[in-house]
Design a protein around this motif. Structure first.
Motif, mmCIF file in Angstrom:
data_model
loop_
_atom_site.group_PDB
_atom_site.id
_atom_site.type_symbol
_atom_site.label_atom_id
_atom_site.label_comp_id
_atom_site.label_asym_id
_atom_site.label_seq_id
_atom_site.Cartn_x
_atom_site.Cartn_y
_atom_site.Cartn_z
ATOM 1 N N ALA A 144 0.833 -1.208 0.000
ATOM 2 C CA ALA A 144 0.000 0.000 0.000
ATOM 3 C C ALA A 144 0.866 1.256 0.000
ATOM 4 C CB ALA A 144 -0.933 -0.005 1.208
ATOM 5 N N THR A 146 0.659 3.837 -3.117
ATOM 6 C CA THR A 146 0.136 5.192 -2.915
ATOM 7 C C THR A 146 1.212 6.263 -3.005
ATOM 8 O OG1 THR A 146 0.324 5.002 -0.506
ATOM 9 C CG2 THR A 146 -1.804 4.424 -1.500
ATOM 10 N N LEU A 147 2.438 5.923 -2.629
ATOM 11 C CA LEU A 147 3.495 6.926 -2.603
ATOM 12 C C LEU A 147 4.498 6.794 -3.748
ATOM 13 C CD1 LEU A 147 4.161 6.961 1.220
ATOM 14 C CD2 LEU A 147 3.125 8.788 -0.124
ATOM 15 N N GLU A 206 7.946 8.647 -3.943
ATOM 16 C CA GLU A 206 7.876 9.571 -2.811
ATOM 17 C C GLU A 206 8.204 8.859 -1.492
ATOM 18 O OE1 GLU A 206 6.987 13.167 -0.720
ATOM 19 O OE2 GLU A 206 7.365 12.798 -2.850
ATOM 20 N N LEU A 249 0.430 7.521 6.757
ATOM 21 C CA LEU A 249 0.218 7.525 5.312
ATOM 22 C C LEU A 249 -0.622 8.740 4.943
ATOM 23 C CD1 LEU A 249 -0.514 3.793 4.368
ATOM 24 C CD2 LEU A 249 1.436 5.180 3.678
ATOM 25 N N PRO A 250 -0.242 9.474 3.926
ATOM 26 C CA PRO A 250 -0.990 10.681 3.579
ATOM 27 C C PRO A 250 -2.365 10.394 2.966
ATOM 28 C CG PRO A 250 0.862 10.366 2.078
ATOM 29 C CD PRO A 250 0.973 9.331 3.135
ATOM 30 N N ASP A 251 -2.548 9.249 2.333
ATOM 31 C CA ASP A 251 -3.836 8.899 1.736
ATOM 32 C C ASP A 251 -4.710 8.302 2.835
ATOM 33 O OD1 ASP A 251 -5.975 7.728 0.339
ATOM 34 O OD2 ASP A 251 -4.730 7.430 -1.442
ATOM 35 N N ARG A 252 -5.541 9.134 3.450
ATOM 36 C CA ARG A 252 -6.313 8.715 4.621
ATOM 37 C C ARG A 252 -7.313 7.593 4.338
ATOM 38 N NH1 ARG A 252 -3.259 8.449 7.683
ATOM 39 N NH2 ARG A 252 -4.834 7.987 9.214
ATOM 40 N N PRO A 253 -8.021 7.588 3.200
ATOM 41 C CA PRO A 253 -8.911 6.446 2.940
ATOM 42 C C PRO A 253 -8.143 5.118 2.856
ATOM 43 C CG PRO A 253 -9.520 8.283 1.529
ATOM 44 C CD PRO A 253 -8.223 8.660 2.210
ATOM 45 N N VAL A 254 -6.986 5.137 2.246
ATOM 46 C CA VAL A 254 -6.166 3.920 2.172
ATOM 47 C C VAL A 254 -5.710 3.531 3.576
ATOM 48 C CG1 VAL A 254 -3.968 2.972 1.345
ATOM 49 C CG2 VAL A 254 -5.437 4.255 -0.214
ATOM 50 N N ALA A 255 -5.307 4.499 4.371
ATOM 51 C CA ALA A 255 -4.867 4.214 5.740
ATOM 52 C C ALA A 255 -6.004 3.608 6.562
ATOM 53 C CB ALA A 255 -4.351 5.488 6.404
#
Length: 182
Positions: free
Chosen positions: A62, A66-67, A70, A133-139
């Motif tokens: 993940a 997502t990153l 980065e 993780l910056p993608d909150r829904p994924v987190a």
């Protein structure tokens, strides 16, 4: 070339989906469904380690998805993943050394303490990765898949620490055995 890329992408999506299903299933069962040798003295520890491995694989996938590149610049996230991997390696090494030494009963408190401590560290590292993780829904989804019943691994309690210490203090052979190369 485009068709080959689609096949690769489909294969990777399937891989991530299998990791997610495995992580959820092992999370819901506490790792009981993990395939480990029957009758092993550390069967439960091996199951928990298999669960940690599935959780790590999903969180790492993940983070990469997502990153992408980065992730390399987000050193704390990468560091947490490295910490989780290192502690899984330490737990594996403790179990392997126990097996290589002929499974001496006297070493069980030490091995159990080492595995419990390592798995607590793995859990903390994975939770820290998910939390940041910056993608909150994924987190949010990751947290549900990796820790469906919440964070349940605890560092060894004082009784386990006392058993391990007693083993080292009272059993001269165990102490000599552990320090034989020092």
């Amino acid at each position: 070339p485009l068709q080959t890329e689609n096949i690769r992408m489909t294969g990777h999506i399937g891989h991530v989906a299998r990791n997610a299903a495995r992580s959820l299933l092992l999370g819901l069962t506490g790792g009981v469904l993990a395939a480990v040798p029957r009758g092993a003295p550390l069967r439960r520890e091996l199951q928990r380690l298999a669960r940690a491995s599935a959780a790590f694989a999903l969180v790492a996938d993940a983070a990469m998805l997502t990153l992408g590149g980065e992730l390399k610049r987000r050193e704390k996230l990468g560091g947490r993943l490295a910490d989780a991997l290192a502690h899984m390696a330490l737990a594996s090494a403790a179990i392997k050394q126990f097996a290589d030494d002929g499974r001496p009963e006297r070493d069980l408190p030490l091995v159990r303490w080492a595995v419990d401590d390592s798995l607590a560290q793995v859990q903390d590292a994975l939770l820290g990765t998910i939390r940041n993780l910056p993608d909150r829904p994924v987190a949010f989804l990751l947290r549900a898949l990796v820790f469906p019943l919440g964070a349940r691994w605890r560092a060894p309690d004082d009784r386990a620490g006392a058993r391990a210490a007693r083993c080292l203090l009272d059993d001269h052979e165990a102490r000599r055995h552990l320090t034989r190369d020092i």
